[in-house]
Design an enzyme around this catalytic site. Sequence first.
Site, short mmCIF file in Angstrom:
data_model
loop_
_atom_site.label_atom_id
_atom_site.label_comp_id
_atom_site.label_asym_id
_atom_site.label_seq_id
_atom_site.Cartn_x
_atom_site.Cartn_y
_atom_site.Cartn_z
N HIS A 19 45.39 8.05 22.88
CA HIS A 19 45.68 9.04 21.84
C HIS A 19 47.07 8.85 21.24
CE1 HIS A 19 42.27 11.65 23.73
NE2 HIS A 19 41.81 10.74 22.89
N HIS A 42 32.26 6.58 19.74
CA HIS A 42 31.97 7.27 21.00
C HIS A 42 32.89 8.50 21.04
CE1 HIS A 42 30.57 3.19 21.64
NE2 HIS A 42 29.86 3.61 22.67
N SER A 104 39.66 12.65 20.63
CA SER A 104 39.97 11.84 19.44
C SER A 104 39.48 12.48 18.12
CB SER A 104 39.42 10.42 19.61
OG SER A 104 38.07 10.43 20.02
N GLU A 122 28.01 10.46 18.82
CA GLU A 122 28.01 10.85 20.23
C GLU A 122 26.56 10.91 20.69
OE1 GLU A 122 30.11 11.25 22.90
OE2 GLU A 122 28.22 11.66 23.92
N ASP A 150 23.44 6.15 18.58
CA ASP A 150 24.15 5.06 19.25
C ASP A 150 25.25 4.55 18.30
OD1 ASP A 150 25.02 2.69 20.33
OD2 ASP A 150 23.03 1.79 20.52
N ASP A 171 35.42 3.60 21.72
CA ASP A 171 35.92 4.10 23.01
C ASP A 171 34.76 4.40 23.95
OD1 ASP A 171 37.56 5.26 24.94
OD2 ASP A 171 37.59 7.21 23.93
N1 SAM Z 1 36.71 9.07 22.16
C1 SAM Z 1 36.74 10.28 22.98
C2 SAM Z 1 38.16 10.79 23.03
O1 SAM Z 1 39.11 9.97 23.03
O2 SAM Z 1 38.36 12.01 23.07
C3 SAM Z 1 36.21 10.02 24.38
C4 SAM Z 1 34.91 9.31 24.41
S1 SAM Z 1 34.28 9.02 26.02
C5 SAM Z 1 35.33 7.83 26.69
C6 SAM Z 1 32.83 8.08 25.68
C7 SAM Z 1 31.69 8.92 25.07
O3 SAM Z 1 30.70 8.03 24.57
C8 SAM Z 1 30.97 9.84 26.03
O4 SAM Z 1 31.00 11.15 25.54
C9 SAM Z 1 29.52 9.31 26.09
O5 SAM Z 1 28.56 10.34 26.18
C10 SAM Z 1 29.42 8.62 24.74
N2 SAM Z 1 28.43 7.51 24.64
C11 SAM Z 1 28.00 6.66 25.61
N3 SAM Z 1 27.24 5.68 25.07
C12 SAM Z 1 27.21 5.91 23.72
C13 SAM Z 1 26.64 5.22 22.61
N4 SAM Z 1 25.93 4.10 22.79
N5 SAM Z 1 26.85 5.72 21.37
C14 SAM Z 1 27.56 6.86 21.17
N6 SAM Z 1 28.13 7.56 22.20
C15 SAM Z 1 27.97 7.08 23.45
#
Ligand code: SAM
Length: 297
Positions: A19, A42, A104, A122, A150, A171
């Site tokens: 961040h 993500h 984020s 998400e 996705d 991420d």
């Molecule tokens: N970017 C966020 C932040 O910094 O606040 C944190 C994200 S966290 C590390 C990863 C997220 O990706 C999770 O909420 C998970 O459910 C989601 N996720 C997992 N596989 C995914 C995909 N293929 N596409 C979108 N989201 C996905």
Amino acid sequence: MFSYRHAFHAGNHADVLKHTALLAVLRHLTLKDTAIHFFDTHAGAGLYRLDGDYAQTSGEAAHGFLQLQAALTPDTVLAPALQDYMDMVASFNPGSSHAIYPGSPFIVQRCLRERDRLRLFELHPTDAKTLKANVAQLDAGRFITVMQEDGFEGLKKFLPPPSRRAFVLCDPSYEIKSDYGRVVDLLTDALKRFATGTYMVWYPIIPRPEAHELPRKLKTLANREGRPWLNATLTVKSSKLTTDDAGETVRPGLPASGVFVINPPHTLKATLHDALKQAAQLLAQGKNKAFEVETGG
Ligand code: SAM
């Protein structure tokens, strides 16, 4: 469905790195008037409670944002990017509490202008629902779109963006091994569609071959495409296994992580150098603290 929930990890040392870097890039990109499209492949839930069950169970924020907060004295002079990050979190917490931690999407939302666009992916049904509810409170109209899709695939349809300016944060949770390969595939495809976008990938530094190879593969990709890159890492503790009083092996948890940026702002290296040097000192859990900011291309 995946079991990863970012609420367990919000505000940990990896979030401090990610961040702080995210904010530094955003500050630079929004200096120009032209609209920018921001994509979070993500996105997570958007907002987290550091006094809630998830954060309390894991205790990770206690060794991240909350440790930084506790280390500050009236005489502490923070590096500008770290100060900016602390101020950003504080802006979600009027008064002296530190209960809310912005993910984020909310950090980005605070930085963008009306002409900019924020597209959030998400996949997890519960977090997508929470994210939608959190975003709805902002009453931001077309400015923000939440997609329960996705993010690796979903990004493709938006590149190149109409304004010809984009910033992509990738991420993943890396809960499944294939995420490492999918990150490389996403960037390979994205650079073909839109070579001048700014792309930031967060990755864990853990003893796993795929994790070890990821920054190397990203460097090779950026060099092959003739794009400048920056790789910044932050280590806060040893990766060695230890033994507790009962003789049980104790895993150290995540000791370090990195952000890899393709087409970084030219100011980012100096900005992150100062911020991470201080973050490594303030977040250290023992002697194994380190940071590195490397550029190429
Ligand atoms: N970017 C966020 C932040 O910094 O606040 C944190 C994200 S966290 C590390 C990863 C997220 O990706 C999770 O909420 C998970 O459910 C989601 N996720 C997992 N596989 C995914 C995909 N293929 N596409 C979108 N989201 C996905």
